[in-house]
Design an enzyme around this catalytic site. Structure first.
Site, PDB file in Angstrom:
ATOM      1  N   LYS A 119       0.785  -1.277   0.002  1.00 48.65           N
ATOM      2  CA  LYS A 119       0.090   0.265   0.036  1.00 48.65           C
ATOM      3  C   LYS A 119       0.788   1.339   0.044  1.00 48.65           C
ATOM      4  O   LYS A 119       0.260   2.121  -0.601  1.00 48.65           O
ATOM      5  CB  LYS A 119      -1.136  -0.014   1.115  1.00 48.65           C
ATOM      6  CG  LYS A 119      -2.157  -0.798   1.400  1.00 48.65           C
ATOM      7  CD  LYS A 119      -3.045  -0.579   2.236  1.00 48.65           C
ATOM      8  CE  LYS A 119      -4.126  -1.748   2.291  1.00 48.65           C
ATOM      9  NZ  LYS A 119      -5.235  -1.349   3.259  1.00 48.65           N
ATOM     10  N   ASP A 134     -10.088   3.167   2.152  1.00 53.79           N
ATOM     11  CA  ASP A 134     -10.071   2.801   3.418  1.00 53.79           C
ATOM     12  C   ASP A 134     -10.713   3.601   4.379  1.00 53.79           C
ATOM     13  O   ASP A 134     -11.660   3.071   5.055  1.00 53.79           O
ATOM     14  CB  ASP A 134      -8.627   2.227   3.863  1.00 53.79           C
ATOM     15  CG  ASP A 134      -8.141   1.051   3.352  1.00 53.79           C
ATOM     16  OD1 ASP A 134      -8.983   0.162   2.874  1.00 53.79           O
ATOM     17  OD2 ASP A 134      -6.780   0.875   3.210  1.00 53.79           O
ATOM     18  N   GLY A 143      -4.771   3.167  18.766  1.00 53.27           N
ATOM     19  CA  GLY A 143      -3.833   2.595  17.511  1.00 53.27           C
ATOM     20  C   GLY A 143      -3.441   3.833  16.663  1.00 53.27           C
ATOM     21  O   GLY A 143      -3.910   4.842  16.640  1.00 53.27           O
ATOM     22  N   ASN A 182      -2.298   5.184  22.084  1.00 49.21           N
ATOM     23  CA  ASN A 182      -1.623   3.959  21.150  1.00 49.21           C
ATOM     24  C   ASN A 182      -0.348   3.543  22.247  1.00 49.21           C
ATOM     25  O   ASN A 182       0.239   4.444  23.089  1.00 49.21           O
ATOM     26  CB  ASN A 182      -0.667   4.627  20.102  1.00 49.21           C
ATOM     27  CG  ASN A 182      -0.168   3.582  19.022  1.00 49.21           C
ATOM     28  OD1 ASN A 182      -0.780   2.581  19.012  1.00 49.21           O
ATOM     29  ND2 ASN A 182       1.194   3.755  18.690  1.00 49.21           N
TER      30      ASN A 182
HETATM   31  P1  ATR Z   1      -1.737  -1.471  10.564  1.00 46.18           P
HETATM   32  O1  ATR Z   1      -1.021  -0.916   9.127  1.00 46.18           O
HETATM   33  O2  ATR Z   1      -2.540  -2.893  10.003  1.00 46.18           O
HETATM   34  O3  ATR Z   1      -2.421  -0.529  11.184  1.00 46.18           O
HETATM   35  P2  ATR Z   1       0.939  -1.310  12.111  1.00 46.18           P
HETATM   36  O4  ATR Z   1       0.994  -0.261  11.335  1.00 46.18           O
HETATM   37  O5  ATR Z   1       1.725  -2.472  12.435  1.00 46.18           O
HETATM   38  O6  ATR Z   1      -0.577  -2.212  11.484  1.00 46.18           O
HETATM   39  O7  ATR Z   1       0.010  -1.018  13.609  1.00 46.18           O
HETATM   40  C1  ATR Z   1      -0.726  -1.880  14.318  1.00 46.18           C
HETATM   41  C2  ATR Z   1      -1.145  -0.814  15.767  1.00 46.18           C
HETATM   42  O8  ATR Z   1      -1.487  -2.134  16.561  1.00 46.18           O
HETATM   43  C3  ATR Z   1      -0.325   0.003  16.246  1.00 46.18           C
HETATM   44  O9  ATR Z   1      -0.831   0.948  16.836  1.00 46.18           O
HETATM   45  C4  ATR Z   1       0.650  -0.846  17.337  1.00 46.18           C
HETATM   46  O10 ATR Z   1       0.827  -0.190  18.289  1.00 46.18           O
HETATM   47  P3  ATR Z   1       2.531   0.434  18.313  1.00 46.18           P
HETATM   48  O11 ATR Z   1       2.574   1.555  17.593  1.00 46.18           O
HETATM   49  O12 ATR Z   1       2.721   0.724  19.793  1.00 46.18           O
HETATM   50  O13 ATR Z   1       3.362  -0.661  17.968  1.00 46.18           O
HETATM   51  C5  ATR Z   1      -0.799  -1.594  17.693  1.00 46.18           C
HETATM   52  N1  ATR Z   1      -0.393  -3.100  18.446  1.00 46.18           N
HETATM   53  C6  ATR Z   1       0.198  -4.286  17.722  1.00 46.18           C
HETATM   54  N2  ATR Z   1       0.344  -5.065  18.776  1.00 46.18           N
HETATM   55  C7  ATR Z   1       0.230  -4.647  19.630  1.00 46.18           C
HETATM   56  C8  ATR Z   1       0.307  -5.099  21.056  1.00 46.18           C
HETATM   57  N3  ATR Z   1       0.845  -6.142  21.500  1.00 46.18           N
HETATM   58  N4  ATR Z   1      -0.141  -4.169  22.230  1.00 46.18           N
HETATM   59  C9  ATR Z   1      -0.635  -3.122  22.107  1.00 46.18           C
HETATM   60  N5  ATR Z   1      -0.598  -2.366  20.577  1.00 46.18           N
HETATM   61  C10 ATR Z   1      -0.429  -3.201  19.835  1.00 46.18           C
END
Ligand code: ATR
Length: 276
Positions: free
Chosen positions: A66, A102, A127, A151
């Site tokens: 993307k 999206d 997030g 976040n």
């Molecule tokens: P996407 O593009 O699908 O949104 P991403 O960029 O990897 O995927 O983002 C994932 C989101 O889920 C982020 O907000 C991430 O928090 P961080 O920025 O702190 O990494 C959150 N996330 C993923 N796993 C997590 C976990 N175990 N606990 C808390 N937040 C999590």
């Protein structure tokens, strides 16, 4: 003969887009076809050139392409450019133009399914990844100015807010602050992958302090009801899962490609039946 459409991604085998779009083509008696194309990152430039050379009329773009597809396209729509990600490509006057449906799909789903009055909501996004960015920028672009974000890594949320090119007012909260102040919000948007199959008992935030009547949307649709939605319902909240966002991002792409409006209920049923 009809036109050719598709979706590129890695992996791609489980994409539900071919099922949804091919059924919509058939139901409108359009002689078009939509295929899943497995494209690895090293093949992306050749794949985009191939789409152009073969006369493909439009395609969707999914993980992990993307963001990296942007410099490979002829033109990028301004919202997609601001988000820095493209999920829909349309051939226009022989040029490949990138869009992002999206966040707009998310907003349309919310308006259709919940009759959202977005300008008067107090919004909290949980997030700060790619999905959060598409939703945040699209909401701001749509005129919603007050959106807070929490976040796990707050710096990422600060970066997301600061890089937004549209006027907005946002507070970045630590997860604990958000949990404490949850009662101040009327719309909660869960954008992380937490709670997705197979980790269905996980939740990114405690909804102990949520106000009854708050609406909670999770962008996950597998499972249909994540733990956060279950817990929020028990506290008197109303909820939506991510199926609407998936369907409407597809419907917006379909409209751009064909100039026709697909039957949303039919799209939703075919995807929901497949997910079982
Ligand atoms: P996407 O593009 O699908 O949104 P991403 O960029 O990897 O995927 O983002 C994932 C989101 O889920 C982020 O907000 C991430 O928090 P961080 O920025 O702190 O990494 C959150 N996330 C993923 N796993 C997590 C976990 N175990 N606990 C808390 N937040 C999590």
């Amino acid at each position: 003969m009809g036109n050719l459409y598709g979706v590129i991604g890695d992996p791609i085998a489980h994409s539900l887009s071919p099922l949804m779009h091919n059924d919509a083509f058939r139901s409108l008696q359009l002689d078009h076809n939509y295929y899943p194309f497995h494209v690895t990152p090293s093949h992306l430039p050749d794949a985009v050139k191939g789409m152009k050379a073969l006369g493909v009329n439009g395609f969707n773009v999914t993980i992990p392409h993307k963001v990296t597809i942007l410099p490979l396209l002829d033109k990028i729509d301004s919202l997609a450019n601001a988000i820095g990600a493209v999920n829909t490509v349309v051939r226009e006057n022989n040029e490949l133009v990138g869009y992002n449906s999206d966040g707009l799909g998310f907003i349309r789903a919310l308006k259709e399914e919940w009759k959202a009055d977005l300008e008067n909501e107090k919004v909290l996004i949980i997030g700060a990844g790619g999905a959060a960015k598409a939703i945040y920028y699209s909401l701001v672009y749509d005129g919603v100015q007050t959106i807070d974000i929490c976040n796990r890594t707050p710096e990422r949320a600060v970066q997301l807010v600061q890089s937004c090119p549209y006027p907005s007012q946002s507070n970045v909260l630590l997860m604990e602050e958000a949990e404490e102040n949850l009662g101040e919000y009327t719309l909660l948007i869960q954008t992380t992958s937490i709670g997705m199959i197979p980790n269905i008992t996980d939740s990114p935030i405690s909804v102990q302090n949520i106000k009854p009547g708050t609406h909670v949307v999770d962008i996950i649709y597998n499972p249909f009801e994540t733990m956060i939605l279950k817990e929020a319902k028990q506290k008197g909240a109303t909820t939506s899962n991510g199926l609407g966002m998936f369907i409407y991002q597809g419907a917006i792409a379909f409209e751009k490609w064909t100039g026709q409006t697909p039957n949303i209920n039919r799209m939703k049923n075919i995807v929901a039946n497949h997910l079982g």
